[in-house]
Design an enzyme around this catalytic site. Structure first.
Site, PDB file in Angstrom:
ATOM      1  N   SER A 108       0.809  -1.221   0.000  1.00  0.00           N
ATOM      2  CA  SER A 108       0.000   0.000   0.000  1.00  0.00           C
ATOM      3  C   SER A 108       0.838   1.265   0.000  1.00  0.00           C
ATOM      4  O   SER A 108       0.857   2.042   0.957  1.00  0.00           O
ATOM      5  CB  SER A 108      -0.953  -0.044   1.179  1.00  0.00           C
ATOM      6  OG  SER A 108      -1.685  -1.227   1.054  1.00  0.00           O
TER       7      SER A 108
ATOM      8  N   ARG B  41       7.386   6.088  -4.722  1.00  0.00           N
ATOM      9  CA  ARG B  41       7.994   6.731  -3.550  1.00  0.00           C
ATOM     10  C   ARG B  41       7.348   6.134  -2.309  1.00  0.00           C
ATOM     11  O   ARG B  41       6.250   5.597  -2.362  1.00  0.00           O
ATOM     12  CB  ARG B  41       7.792   8.252  -3.582  1.00  0.00           C
ATOM     13  CG  ARG B  41       6.385   8.730  -3.342  1.00  0.00           C
ATOM     14  CD  ARG B  41       6.268  10.239  -3.457  1.00  0.00           C
ATOM     15  NE  ARG B  41       6.057  10.662  -4.820  1.00  0.00           N
ATOM     16  CZ  ARG B  41       4.854  10.817  -5.392  1.00  0.00           C
ATOM     17  NH1 ARG B  41       3.761  10.574  -4.710  1.00  0.00           N
ATOM     18  NH2 ARG B  41       4.727  11.193  -6.637  1.00  0.00           N
TER      19      ARG B  41
ATOM     20  N   ASP C 177      -4.013  -1.538  -0.988  1.00  0.00           N
ATOM     21  CA  ASP C 177      -5.045  -1.909  -0.001  1.00  0.00           C
ATOM     22  C   ASP C 177      -6.437  -1.398  -0.392  1.00  0.00           C
ATOM     23  O   ASP C 177      -7.457  -2.018  -0.076  1.00  0.00           O
ATOM     24  CB  ASP C 177      -4.676  -1.449   1.425  1.00  0.00           C
ATOM     25  CG  ASP C 177      -4.271   0.012   1.527  1.00  0.00           C
ATOM     26  OD1 ASP C 177      -4.249   0.710   0.497  1.00  0.00           O
ATOM     27  OD2 ASP C 177      -3.976   0.457   2.656  1.00  0.00           O
TER      28      ASP C 177
HETATM   29  C1  GLC Z   1      -0.793   5.884   1.515  1.00  0.00           C
HETATM   30  C2  GLC Z   1      -0.271   5.060   0.352  1.00  0.00           C
HETATM   31  C3  GLC Z   1      -1.390   4.384  -0.405  1.00  0.00           C
HETATM   32  C4  GLC Z   1      -2.295   3.620   0.565  1.00  0.00           C
HETATM   33  C5  GLC Z   1      -2.772   4.531   1.679  1.00  0.00           C
HETATM   34  C6  GLC Z   1      -3.639   3.803   2.704  1.00  0.00           C
HETATM   35  O1  GLC Z   1      -1.522   6.938   1.003  1.00  0.00           O
HETATM   36  O2  GLC Z   1       0.484   5.878  -0.511  1.00  0.00           O
HETATM   37  O3  GLC Z   1      -0.883   3.499  -1.376  1.00  0.00           O
HETATM   38  O4  GLC Z   1      -3.385   3.073  -0.117  1.00  0.00           O
HETATM   39  O5  GLC Z   1      -1.653   5.094   2.334  1.00  0.00           O
HETATM   40  O6  GLC Z   1      -2.961   2.759   3.307  1.00  0.00           O
END
Ligand code: GLC
Length: 474
Positions: A146, A161, A199
């Site tokens: 995530s 990143r 996620d």
């Molecule tokens: C951050 C991450 C994203 C993820 C979110 C919730 O924003 O960059 O990929 O879905 O957190 O976990």
């Protein structure tokens, strides 16, 4: 409350206020930003990443099979096995491991992924011995990762990143599926990493799987997370995803799930509220200048926002002055050092209605070792409430924008809309869901339709969702 302190608190209240006009304007800006993101590369700072995920269908609830899921996204790593029963239900076994802080930063991709692979091995040893031995075929694993990833196939994606406190520079631009697979292979474990999912994608798919439309009379149109970070995923028509190379898309597909990475909405701060406190918090992060929307909303930042506001009031001589003297010139370290004020603490302060806020007094002493006067507690509670109120109101913007955008896809369908949500803030923060809906209704993107919106907590979202992604992998 003395009048100078009152004026200072009133100013914070004003700085954090969000009205209907702002919500409507920001929602329009969000929709524009989605359009721009669908045209531009996912790594550009000015546009929302809008990442194609190569998931081209939404589950019906009839999917079956046994799959593994590995989930890296915040402070924990989870490994689970999921049996999809094909009737909207599933069975799940899981193990959860806290990621050691020294693997989150100042370390290497290899160190982190070797740790993750060993946990997958440990999980199989405990729950599925038949697959850790050599005799059976391999298990398919869906990897919920995530963070923003530039995905080029269901099982391929390079990290753009880090967010949420992770910082391992040598991992950036590497394919995270390859990393996990190679470390699993080194251990000789019989697992194939066949799908990579954010996620939010997992949350969308898993809620769609468990949603029995005959009962709910609603379509699942969005998967979102309001936890350590915030983000959302929805199904977009292929014709709108102009940056996508259509030769890479399975034949017959009409749309694709997009991982918006809405945490990066308005990184150039055209519309978002900018207080001096937001600036201080951003400066303290490893991804300064990015994910500025997330830094106003999600669990990782709510506590830090409260902390920097309190420190500001202290430095201006309004609170904690006696405490500071009695400690011979210091404040408790959980207040003076960044990131040690957990947003869980805010959820207790938020709803304290005990006499003289006695409950808050205990919470602050237990969690922060912070003795307080009644007046200080009143200030702390007020600030907690305005910070979380702004967070919940801002959270309604992407929801309204996406619901408003997809309503066309459902114009011949009389069912309502529901969205699958996961994450500690939306699940546990008192009143957060109600506030999101309150602000959503102010924006009113479903005006002119008979549809209603409901929020559904998607339990086991990332696990079941990753299994569903793995189930469509060839
Ligand atoms: C951050 C991450 C994203 C993820 C979110 C919730 O924003 O960059 O990929 O879905 O957190 O976990």
């Amino acid at each position: 409350m003395n009048s100078k302190l009152q004026t200072a608190v009133d100013q914070v209240v004003k700085d954090f206020a969000i009205d209907k006009q702002f919500l409507v304007g920001a929602t329009e800006q969000f929709v524009k930003s989605m359009d721009e993101g669908l045209k531009h590369s996912a790594s550009a700072k000015e546009y929302m990443p809008m990442i194609p995920t190569f998931v081209t269908g939404i589950p019906t609830g009839k999917e079956t099979g046994l799959y593994l899921a590995a989930d890296l996204g915040g402070t924990n790593f989870r490994v689970c096995s999921i049996k999809l029963n094909g009737d909207h239900t599933h069975e799940l076994k899981q193990s959860k491991f806290k990621i050691p802080l020294d693997l989150m930063k100042n370390s290497t991709a290899d160190a982190l992924f070797s740790y993750l692979a060993k946990k997958v091995e440990a999980f199989l040893d405990e729950h599925h011995k038949e697959y850790s031995a050599n005799t059976n075929g391999s298990l398919k694993l869906g990897f919920t990762f995530s963070f923003p990833v530039d995905q080029t196939a269901l099982n391929r994606g390079k990290l753009i990143r880090w967010t949420k406190g992770f910082d391992l520079p040598d991992c950036v631009n590497k394919d995270v599926v390859e990393l996990l697979q190679s470390h699993i292979d080194l251990l000789g474990v019989k697992v194939d990493v066949v799908a990579l999912a954010n996620d939010t994608v997992g949350t969308l798919l898993s809620r769609a799987y468990s949603n029995n439309e005959a009962k709910t009379h609603a379509n699942t149109v969005l998967g979102c997370i309001f936890g350590t970070g915030t983000n959302g995923a929805y199904f977009e028509k292929l014709s709108n995803i102009s940056k996508l190379d259509l030769t890479t898309v399975p034949k017959g597909a009409t749309g694709m799930v997009i991982n918006t990475e809405w945490g990066s909405f308005d990184n150039t701060l055209k519309v978002l509220p900018k207080t001096k406190y937001d600036e201080i918090v951003d400066k303290e992060t490893a991804n300064q200048g990015y994910h500025l929307f997330e830094k106003r909303i999600s669990g990782m930042f709510l506590g830090e926002l409260l902390r920097v506001i309190l420190i500001d009031l202290f430095e201006r001589g309004f609170i904690f002055t006696e405490l500071f003297e009695s400690r011979h010139g210091s404040l408790p370290h959980r207040l003076s050092e960044p990131w040690l004020l957990d947003s869980e603490v805010l959820s207790y302060l938020q709803i304290d209605d005990s006499t003289d806020l006695k409950m808050s007094q205990l919470v602050l002493e237990n969690h922060l070792r912070l003795p307080t006067t009644r007046e200080e507690r009143l200030v702390i509670q007020k600030i907690t409430q305005v910070v979380s109120h702004r967070a919940a109101y801002l959270s309604s913007i992407p929801i309204a924008a996406i619901v408003g955008r997809v309503k066309d896809q459902y114009k011949n369908d009389d069912r309502d809309f529901e969205i699958g949500c996961d994450g500690s803030v939306v699940e546990f923060y008192p009143g957060f869901q109600e506030k999101i809906l309150e602000a959503f209704n102010l924006i009113n993107p479903l005006e002119g339709t008979n549809k209603k919106l409901s929020l559904k907590i998607a339990k086991d979202g990332s696990g079941v969702g990753a299994a569903l992604c793995a189930s469509v992998a060839i």
